[in-house]
Design an enzyme around this catalytic site. Structure first.
Site, PDB file in Angstrom:
ATOM      1  N   PRO A 137      24.998  45.119  90.870  1.00  0.00           N
ATOM      2  CA  PRO A 137      25.754  46.276  90.375  1.00  0.00           C
ATOM      3  C   PRO A 137      27.117  45.927  89.785  1.00  0.00           C
ATOM      4  O   PRO A 137      28.164  46.276  90.321  1.00  0.00           O
ATOM      5  CB  PRO A 137      25.879  47.156  91.614  1.00  0.00           C
ATOM      6  CG  PRO A 137      25.900  46.171  92.746  1.00  0.00           C
ATOM      7  CD  PRO A 137      24.963  45.072  92.330  1.00  0.00           C
ATOM      8  N   CYS A 138      27.100  45.270  88.638  1.00  0.00           N
ATOM      9  CA  CYS A 138      28.342  44.898  87.970  1.00  0.00           C
ATOM     10  C   CYS A 138      29.134  46.131  87.549  1.00  0.00           C
ATOM     11  O   CYS A 138      30.345  46.045  87.363  1.00  0.00           O
ATOM     12  CB  CYS A 138      28.072  43.979  86.792  1.00  0.00           C
ATOM     13  SG  CYS A 138      26.806  44.553  85.664  1.00  0.00           S
ATOM     14  N   HIS A 139      28.462  47.279  87.470  1.00  0.00           N
ATOM     15  CA  HIS A 139      29.179  48.516  87.141  1.00  0.00           C
ATOM     16  C   HIS A 139      30.138  48.925  88.254  1.00  0.00           C
ATOM     17  O   HIS A 139      31.040  49.714  88.034  1.00  0.00           O
ATOM     18  CB  HIS A 139      28.179  49.647  86.852  1.00  0.00           C
ATOM     19  CG  HIS A 139      27.315  50.016  88.000  1.00  0.00           C
ATOM     20  ND1 HIS A 139      26.200  49.277  88.368  1.00  0.00           N
ATOM     21  CD2 HIS A 139      27.400  51.045  88.869  1.00  0.00           C
ATOM     22  CE1 HIS A 139      25.634  49.843  89.412  1.00  0.00           C
ATOM     23  NE2 HIS A 139      26.339  50.912  89.748  1.00  0.00           N
TER      24      HIS A 139
END
Length: 181
Positions: A137-139
């Site tokens: 989950p780089c967001h």
């Protein structure tokens, strides 16, 4: 070697996953207008056709769909085929995967966890190369001061903010993400 890919609908639009016998090799977010997800998949995987996902991949797809529908899911159960991924990137991805839905860290937070705040830019580059957005989950990683920072997926930072809004990390009342919607 990638064995197959499959497209599926989510709250963000049409997504896709590709897999090998070791796990997911890639996750594709919806394309921006004028781009074709099918064309991107065909270009990247010309030797394979879209196919029904095996049970473990179908479970990964269901998890991605649930997360993007607003369920609090961390997706850490999804197995990734990490072959060829640099060690530093894997370290960054492991930290990112531990961020619970609805929460965020900064690039600097991850750099400090790796032992050196000066690695913040390298953390950003690793996240920009993330082949598994949503699953890694780089967001959930922001720039300092809570600024959105970059997002290399289609739709850029707007997609990042939309995903954070879906997860409850951002309130639609506190950030005008999509004026008029």
């Amino acid at each position: 070697m990638t064995e197959g890919y499959h497209r599926f609908e989510t709250a963000l639009g049409l997504c896709a996953v590709a897999w090998s016998d070791k796990g997911l090799t890639a996750v594709f977010l919806p394309q921006v207008e004028g781009a074709s997800l099918q064309a991107k998949l065909a270009k990247r995987y010309p030797e394979i056709a879209e196919q029904a996902p095996p049970p473990v991949v179908a479970a990964a797809i269901a998890g991605i769909q649930a997360l993007l529908a607003g369920e609090k899911r961390d997706l850490r159960e999804i197995v990734l085929d990490e072959a060829g991924t640099p060690i530093f990137n894997l370290q960054v991805y492991a930290i990112a995967r531990a961020i619970p839905p609805g929460q965020t860290l900064t690039y600097g937070d991850i750099a400090r966890r790796l032992g050196e705040v000066s690695l913040s830019r390298a953390v950003g580059q690793a996240l920009g190369a993330n082949p598994w957005p949503i699953v890694v989950p780089c967001h959930r990683v922001l720039a300092s001061g809570g600024k959105k920072g970059g997002f290399s997926a289609p739709g850029g930072a707007d997609t990042k903010l939309r995903m954070l809004e879906i997860e409850g990390a951002l309130s639609p009342d506190t950030l005008p993400l999509f004026g008029g919607r």
